[in-house]
Write a protein that holds these residues in place. Sequence first.
Motif, PDB file in Angstrom:
ATOM      1  N   ALA A  29       0.833  -1.195   0.000  1.00 46.74           N
ATOM      2  CA  ALA A  29       0.000   0.000   0.000  1.00 46.74           C
ATOM      3  C   ALA A  29       0.868   1.245   0.000  1.00 46.74           C
ATOM      4  N   SER A  30       0.412   2.280  -0.718  1.00 44.57           N
ATOM      5  CA  SER A  30       1.104   3.554  -0.750  1.00 44.57           C
ATOM      6  C   SER A  30       0.448   4.504   0.233  1.00 44.57           C
ATOM      7  N   PRO A  31       1.145   5.565   0.653  1.00 43.73           N
ATOM      8  CA  PRO A  31       0.539   6.529   1.570  1.00 43.73           C
ATOM      9  C   PRO A  31      -0.658   7.219   0.934  1.00 43.73           C
ATOM     10  N   ALA A  32      -1.594   7.659   1.789  1.00 40.35           N
ATOM     11  CA  ALA A  32      -2.762   8.382   1.298  1.00 40.35           C
ATOM     12  C   ALA A  32      -2.328   9.723   0.705  1.00 40.35           C
ATOM     13  N   THR A  33      -3.098  10.208  -0.218  1.00 38.42           N
ATOM     14  CA  THR A  33      -2.777  11.484  -0.852  1.00 38.42           C
ATOM     15  C   THR A  33      -4.062  12.190  -1.236  1.00 38.42           C
ATOM     16  N   GLU A  34      -3.984  13.503  -1.360  1.00 39.89           N
ATOM     17  CA  GLU A  34      -5.142  14.266  -1.793  1.00 39.89           C
ATOM     18  C   GLU A  34      -5.191  14.376  -3.309  1.00 39.89           C
ATOM     19  N   GLN A  35      -4.186  13.850  -4.001  1.00 36.55           N
ATOM     20  CA  GLN A  35      -4.188  13.898  -5.449  1.00 36.55           C
ATOM     21  C   GLN A  35      -5.018  12.740  -5.981  1.00 36.55           C
ATOM     22  N   VAL A  36      -6.176  13.056  -6.528  1.00 30.94           N
ATOM     23  CA  VAL A  36      -7.093  12.019  -6.991  1.00 30.94           C
ATOM     24  C   VAL A  36      -6.944  11.839  -8.499  1.00 30.94           C
ATOM     25  N   PRO A  37      -6.666  10.631  -8.972  1.00 29.77           N
ATOM     26  CA  PRO A  37      -6.602  10.389 -10.421  1.00 29.77           C
ATOM     27  C   PRO A  37      -8.013  10.254 -10.981  1.00 29.77           C
ATOM     28  N   TRP A  38      -8.261  10.826 -12.133  1.00 27.25           N
ATOM     29  CA  TRP A  38      -9.618  10.883 -12.663  1.00 27.25           C
ATOM     30  C   TRP A  38      -9.766  10.143 -13.991  1.00 27.25           C
ATOM     31  N   ARG A  39      -9.001   9.097 -14.205  1.00 28.15           N
ATOM     32  CA  ARG A  39      -9.191   8.224 -15.360  1.00 28.15           C
ATOM     33  C   ARG A  39      -9.427   6.814 -14.845  1.00 28.15           C
ATOM     34  N   TRP A  40     -10.346   6.093 -15.470  1.00 28.17           N
ATOM     35  CA  TRP A  40     -10.717   4.791 -14.921  1.00 28.17           C
ATOM     36  C   TRP A  40      -9.589   3.779 -15.034  1.00 28.17           C
ATOM     37  N   TRP A  41      -8.607   4.030 -15.893  1.00 28.52           N
ATOM     38  CA  TRP A  41      -7.499   3.095 -16.046  1.00 28.52           C
ATOM     39  C   TRP A  41      -6.284   3.478 -15.191  1.00 28.52           C
ATOM     40  N   ASP A  42      -6.382   4.510 -14.386  1.00 23.75           N
ATOM     41  CA  ASP A  42      -5.220   4.974 -13.629  1.00 23.75           C
ATOM     42  C   ASP A  42      -4.724   3.940 -12.624  1.00 23.75           C
ATOM     43  N   GLY A  43      -5.622   3.112 -12.093  1.00 26.35           N
ATOM     44  CA  GLY A  43      -5.180   2.096 -11.156  1.00 26.35           C
ATOM     45  C   GLY A  43      -4.259   1.088 -11.816  1.00 26.35           C
ATOM     46  N   ALA A  53       2.445  -2.118  -6.937  1.00 27.01           N
ATOM     47  CA  ALA A  53       1.938  -1.547  -5.697  1.00 27.01           C
ATOM     48  C   ALA A  53       0.517  -1.033  -5.882  1.00 27.01           C
ATOM     49  N   ASP A  54      -0.255  -1.066  -4.806  1.00 30.34           N
ATOM     50  CA  ASP A  54      -1.599  -0.517  -4.836  1.00 30.34           C
ATOM     51  C   ASP A  54      -1.555   0.998  -4.998  1.00 30.34           C
ATOM     52  N   PRO A  55      -2.569   1.581  -5.612  1.00 30.08           N
ATOM     53  CA  PRO A  55      -2.638   3.043  -5.696  1.00 30.08           C
ATOM     54  C   PRO A  55      -2.738   3.655  -4.305  1.00 30.08           C
ATOM     55  N   PRO A  56      -2.400   4.933  -4.181  1.00 29.99           N
ATOM     56  CA  PRO A  56      -2.465   5.591  -2.869  1.00 29.99           C
ATOM     57  C   PRO A  56      -3.856   5.530  -2.252  1.00 29.99           C
ATOM     58  N   GLY A  57      -3.879   5.354  -0.946  1.00 32.27           N
ATOM     59  CA  GLY A  57      -5.125   5.459  -0.198  1.00 32.27           C
ATOM     60  C   GLY A  57      -5.732   4.151   0.233  1.00 32.27           C
ATOM     61  N   ILE A  58      -5.375   3.020  -0.409  1.00 31.30           N
ATOM     62  CA  ILE A  58      -6.051   1.763  -0.092  1.00 31.30           C
ATOM     63  C   ILE A  58      -5.097   0.754   0.545  1.00 31.30           C
ATOM     64  N   ALA A  88      -8.477   3.227  -7.873  1.00 36.45           N
ATOM     65  CA  ALA A  88      -7.526   4.326  -7.699  1.00 36.45           C
ATOM     66  C   ALA A  88      -8.236   5.629  -7.360  1.00 36.45           C
ATOM     67  N   THR A  89      -9.325   5.923  -8.071  1.00 39.25           N
ATOM     68  CA  THR A  89     -10.042   7.180  -7.855  1.00 39.25           C
ATOM     69  C   THR A  89     -10.748   7.194  -6.508  1.00 39.25           C
ATOM     70  N   TYR A  90     -11.527   6.170  -6.237  1.00 33.61           N
ATOM     71  CA  TYR A  90     -12.298   6.144  -4.988  1.00 33.61           C
ATOM     72  C   TYR A  90     -11.381   6.016  -3.780  1.00 33.61           C
ATOM     73  N   VAL A 270     -17.632   4.763 -14.718  1.00 40.58           N
ATOM     74  CA  VAL A 270     -18.182   5.194 -13.439  1.00 40.58           C
ATOM     75  C   VAL A 270     -17.154   5.025 -12.324  1.00 40.58           C
ATOM     76  N   LEU A 271     -16.112   4.212 -12.573  1.00 37.67           N
ATOM     77  CA  LEU A 271     -15.046   4.038 -11.596  1.00 37.67           C
ATOM     78  C   LEU A 271     -14.200   5.288 -11.411  1.00 37.67           C
ATOM     79  N   ALA A 272     -14.411   6.307 -12.242  1.00 39.69           N
ATOM     80  CA  ALA A 272     -13.667   7.560 -12.093  1.00 39.69           C
ATOM     81  C   ALA A 272     -14.556   8.779 -12.310  1.00 39.69           C
ATOM     82  N   SER A 273     -15.835   8.655 -12.098  1.00 40.76           N
ATOM     83  CA  SER A 273     -16.745   9.785 -12.247  1.00 40.76           C
ATOM     84  C   SER A 273     -16.729  10.643 -10.984  1.00 40.76           C
ATOM     85  N   PRO A 274     -16.387  11.940 -11.098  1.00 46.15           N
ATOM     86  CA  PRO A 274     -16.410  12.802  -9.911  1.00 46.15           C
ATOM     87  C   PRO A 274     -17.783  12.836  -9.243  1.00 46.15           C
TER      88      PRO A 274
END
Length: 315
Positions: A29-43, A53-58, A88-90, A270-274
């Motif tokens: 797991a990576s450290p949490a971050t306030e930078q949110v990726p907004w593409r569904w394939w970012d994970g 490695a897992d995306p930040p936050g999880i 990644a987004t959620y 929908v996995l990256a819809s704000p």
Amino acid sequence: MSARRAVTGVAGLVAAAALVVVASGPATASPATEQVPWRWWDGAAHQLTNGLADPPGINRDDCRPSPRHPVPVILVHGTGLNGGNSWATYGAALAAEGYCVWAPTVGAPPGLGSTGGFDSLTGASAPQLAAEIDRVRALTGAHEVDLVGHSQGAIIASYVTATTRAHAVRTVVTLGVDPARSGEGPPEFVTEFLEVISPGTARRDAEATLAWLGDEGVPFARGVRYVAVVSDYDELTGPVTAPVVPDFVDLRVVRLQDGCEADRSGHLTVLASPRAVDLVTDALGGTAAEAGDARPPRCVPADQLLGVLAPVPPR
């Protein structure tokens, strides 16, 4: 889910599977971050470029719920995906809100590494999610967890809640399913994939799906809140209306396009819809709900296949 709808969604699921990282062993797991990726394939991109490695936050086992957000959140992925490449987004958005968030991979048959959702509901996915619920509760000391499930993950989350863990789940939020059809279980093309499921196991899964409905004939547990976020542009479900349910069922169906026709997110995007992120956060009791803030969910143009088409402002 009917065979017709399953076949309709195969193309989208195959596209997702092309971005799945197949690997054995746990991810870090990576450290949490306030930078949110907004593409569904970012994970998937993050896994490919960060040693799996897992995306930040999880999946931060050092995270402890705060008084502000005392209920841990477990995100459950869909068919052919895994916890890291789905959320990644959620994960980043919820972690930035102060939630403790886990995203396990469930239903990965032997030999497919981190490609989940292709094994038996009763023999793999459901007991694995139930074990993760128990593990997170023991780890954090929380009495309950919240579940957010996408596609088959929504079915697995609802099934586990109704059949074995109603006492341990506060809220189930679903994406990419029709709540009126959830009791039908995973589609046949999933349970028969690569012949990883024996005829006997397939029969047990079918029988379990019937038992899931219980004596009252609905796939919902008493005392659990359900929120279904749906999109008219979902390739598998199409437009969804709220089903008629008994009075004891606490179910709310939220249409993504209500108040924002520009968000045409589909089954994967929908996995990256704000807007979907904001609706899910509010369903879990996020900042806006707690503070009595009337800030509406964001409305950002999103394409059915590509996802977000414009810069995403802060909420």
